[in-house]
Write a protein that holds these residues in place. Structure first.
Motif, PDB file in Angstrom:
ATOM      1  N   CYS A 224      45.289  35.675  46.920  1.00  0.00           N
ATOM      2  CA  CYS A 224      45.604  36.611  47.999  1.00  0.00           C
ATOM      3  C   CYS A 224      46.771  36.092  48.845  1.00  0.00           C
ATOM      4  O   CYS A 224      47.704  36.834  49.164  1.00  0.00           O
ATOM      5  CB  CYS A 224      44.370  36.841  48.866  1.00  0.00           C
TER       6      CYS A 224
ATOM      7  N   ALA B 201      50.435  37.808  48.900  1.00  0.00           N
ATOM      8  CA  ALA B 201      50.917  38.256  50.215  1.00  0.00           C
ATOM      9  C   ALA B 201      52.285  37.644  50.512  1.00  0.00           C
ATOM     10  O   ALA B 201      53.187  38.328  51.033  1.00  0.00           O
ATOM     11  CB  ALA B 201      49.913  37.877  51.302  1.00  0.00           C
TER      12      ALA B 201
ATOM     13  N   GLU C  69      51.120  45.890  48.449  1.00  0.00           N
ATOM     14  CA  GLU C  69      50.214  45.636  49.578  1.00  0.00           C
ATOM     15  C   GLU C  69      48.897  46.378  49.389  1.00  0.00           C
ATOM     16  O   GLU C  69      47.812  45.818  49.627  1.00  0.00           O
ATOM     17  CB  GLU C  69      50.889  46.082  50.875  1.00  0.00           C
ATOM     18  N   ALA C  70      48.991  47.638  48.952  1.00  0.00           N
ATOM     19  CA  ALA C  70      47.790  48.470  48.840  1.00  0.00           C
ATOM     20  C   ALA C  70      46.977  48.173  47.580  1.00  0.00           C
ATOM     21  O   ALA C  70      45.737  48.177  47.623  1.00  0.00           O
ATOM     22  CB  ALA C  70      48.184  49.948  48.854  1.00  0.00           C
ATOM     23  N   LYS C  71      47.663  47.924  46.458  1.00  0.00           N
ATOM     24  CA  LYS C  71      46.975  47.801  45.170  1.00  0.00           C
ATOM     25  C   LYS C  71      46.650  46.367  44.758  1.00  0.00           C
ATOM     26  O   LYS C  71      45.822  46.162  43.863  1.00  0.00           O
ATOM     27  CB  LYS C  71      47.839  48.441  44.069  1.00  0.00           C
TER      28      LYS C  71
ATOM     29  N   VAL D  33      47.231  43.129  47.235  1.00  0.00           N
ATOM     30  CA  VAL D  33      46.835  42.240  48.329  1.00  0.00           C
ATOM     31  C   VAL D  33      45.522  42.687  48.966  1.00  0.00           C
ATOM     32  O   VAL D  33      44.608  41.872  49.174  1.00  0.00           O
ATOM     33  CB  VAL D  33      47.957  42.162  49.389  1.00  0.00           C
ATOM     34  N   GLU D  34      45.411  43.965  49.277  1.00  0.00           N
ATOM     35  CA  GLU D  34      44.206  44.464  49.954  1.00  0.00           C
ATOM     36  C   GLU D  34      42.934  44.270  49.128  1.00  0.00           C
ATOM     37  O   GLU D  34      41.911  43.832  49.665  1.00  0.00           O
ATOM     38  CB  GLU D  34      44.383  45.930  50.348  1.00  0.00           C
TER      39      GLU D  34
ATOM     40  N   LYS E 143      42.057  40.702  49.339  1.00  0.00           N
ATOM     41  CA  LYS E 143      41.594  40.382  50.689  1.00  0.00           C
ATOM     42  C   LYS E 143      40.159  40.865  50.893  1.00  0.00           C
ATOM     43  O   LYS E 143      39.372  40.235  51.622  1.00  0.00           O
ATOM     44  CB  LYS E 143      42.522  41.045  51.713  1.00  0.00           C
ATOM     45  N   ALA E 144      39.795  41.975  50.254  1.00  0.00           N
ATOM     46  CA  ALA E 144      38.435  42.513  50.396  1.00  0.00           C
ATOM     47  C   ALA E 144      37.381  41.557  49.861  1.00  0.00           C
ATOM     48  O   ALA E 144      36.213  41.624  50.255  1.00  0.00           O
ATOM     49  CB  ALA E 144      38.336  43.859  49.681  1.00  0.00           C
TER      50      ALA E 144
END
Length: 288
Positions: free
Chosen positions: A31, A35, A92-94, A96-97, A100-101
């Motif tokens: 992650c 990022a 970022e959406a597909k 990193v997030e 991060k979840a």
């Protein structure tokens, strides 16, 4: 027998705990690196925007063909930064997030592990207490029966939480593999889309640069150095630089060195002509 069963379940719990810890460690590292990758890409986009602005500023000072080629190149390069911005947002959406979840997911799994370990510890404690009771009061059936009942409850609770943990970790592993496939597939797809568009844009930008007519722009530059009235002004300068004697001579004498010498010869010949005229006069007088 029960003691061995406890040891086996403890080993299983440690294995499950190691699996969760492994995901927590490596997903956290992934992650952070992804990022940083996205931030670097965003900074590259910002630097490219500065480059586009500078190319446009410089192009406005150049000759027509070079100006047109540079501005078209800048337009294509600016278009590429729009694609890069889309790349940043998608990563970022597909990528990193979802990674991060896993911070929250791992925390939930650790809570399940904690509940299981608590139930296991309670079971082990009840088993130890039962063994001590049997040693101290082997004839006290009431106390032994009560200890056995507590142990049975603790064992049932530990078995239930262990089974729940096994199901949870099994689902966790299944979801982890699926998410890894999805995340890395998305990453590759996003990068392929961007680089595919980048190849198209770079091709158009290259063609715009190659279309610049060097000879035509060089001619424009030369004309800017030598304006149309340059020849007439040069003649005026040359005329003003002549000596007073050159300006007093006839035009045909001044036009060249040979002509000037010819004029001089004609002047030198004038005395001879005068002598011939004198001779003619003498002959006439004798005849008379």
């Amino acid at each position: 027998m029960l003691r061995r069963s406890l040891e086996n379940r403890d080993a299983q719990t440690r294995q499950l705990q190691d699996a969760v810890t492994n995901v927590e460690k490596h997903f956290g590292e992934l992650c952070q690196i992804f990022a940083a990758y996205v931030r670097k890409t965003a900074r590259l986009r910002d630097k490219a925007d500065l480059l586009v602005n500078e190319i446009n500023v410089y192009a406005s000072t150049e000759t027509p063909n070079l100006k047109r080629g540079l501005k078209n190149f800048a337009d294509e390069f600016a278009k590429l930064q729009d694609y890069r911005q889309a790349e940043v947002e998608r990563l970022e959406a597909k990528v990193v997030e979802p990674l991060k979840a896993y911070g929250t997911i791992v925390k939930m799994k650790r809570d399940d592990l904690k509940a299981t370990l608590t139930a296991r510890n309670r079971e082990a404690k009840q088993l130890t207490q039962l063994e001590r009771t049997r040693q101290r009061n082997p004839s006290d059936r009431h106390v032994i029966s009560q200890a056995e009942t507590e142990l049975q409850r603790a064992t049932m609770d530990a078995t239930r939480t262990t089974r729940h943990l096994e199901e949870t970790i099994d689902n966790f592993e299944k979801q982890k593999i699926k998410d890894i496939k999805t995340i890395f597939s998305e990453f590759i797809t996003i990068e392929m889309l961007f680089h595919g568009k980048a190849l198209e844009v770079y091709t158009a930008a290259y063609q715009n640069i190659q279309k610049i007519d060097e000879e035509e722009d060089l001619e424009v530059f030369r004309n800017s150095l030598y304006p149309p009235d340059y020849s007439s002004r040069l003649d005026i300068v040359r005329a003003n630089s002549k000596s007073p004697l050159q300006r007093s001579l006839p035009a045909k004498c001044v036009s060249g060195t040979g002509q000037v010498s010819t004029c001089r010869l004609r002047k030198d010949q004038q005395p001879e002509d005068d002598d011939e005229e004198d001779e003619d006069l003498d002959v006439t007088e004798e005849e008379n």
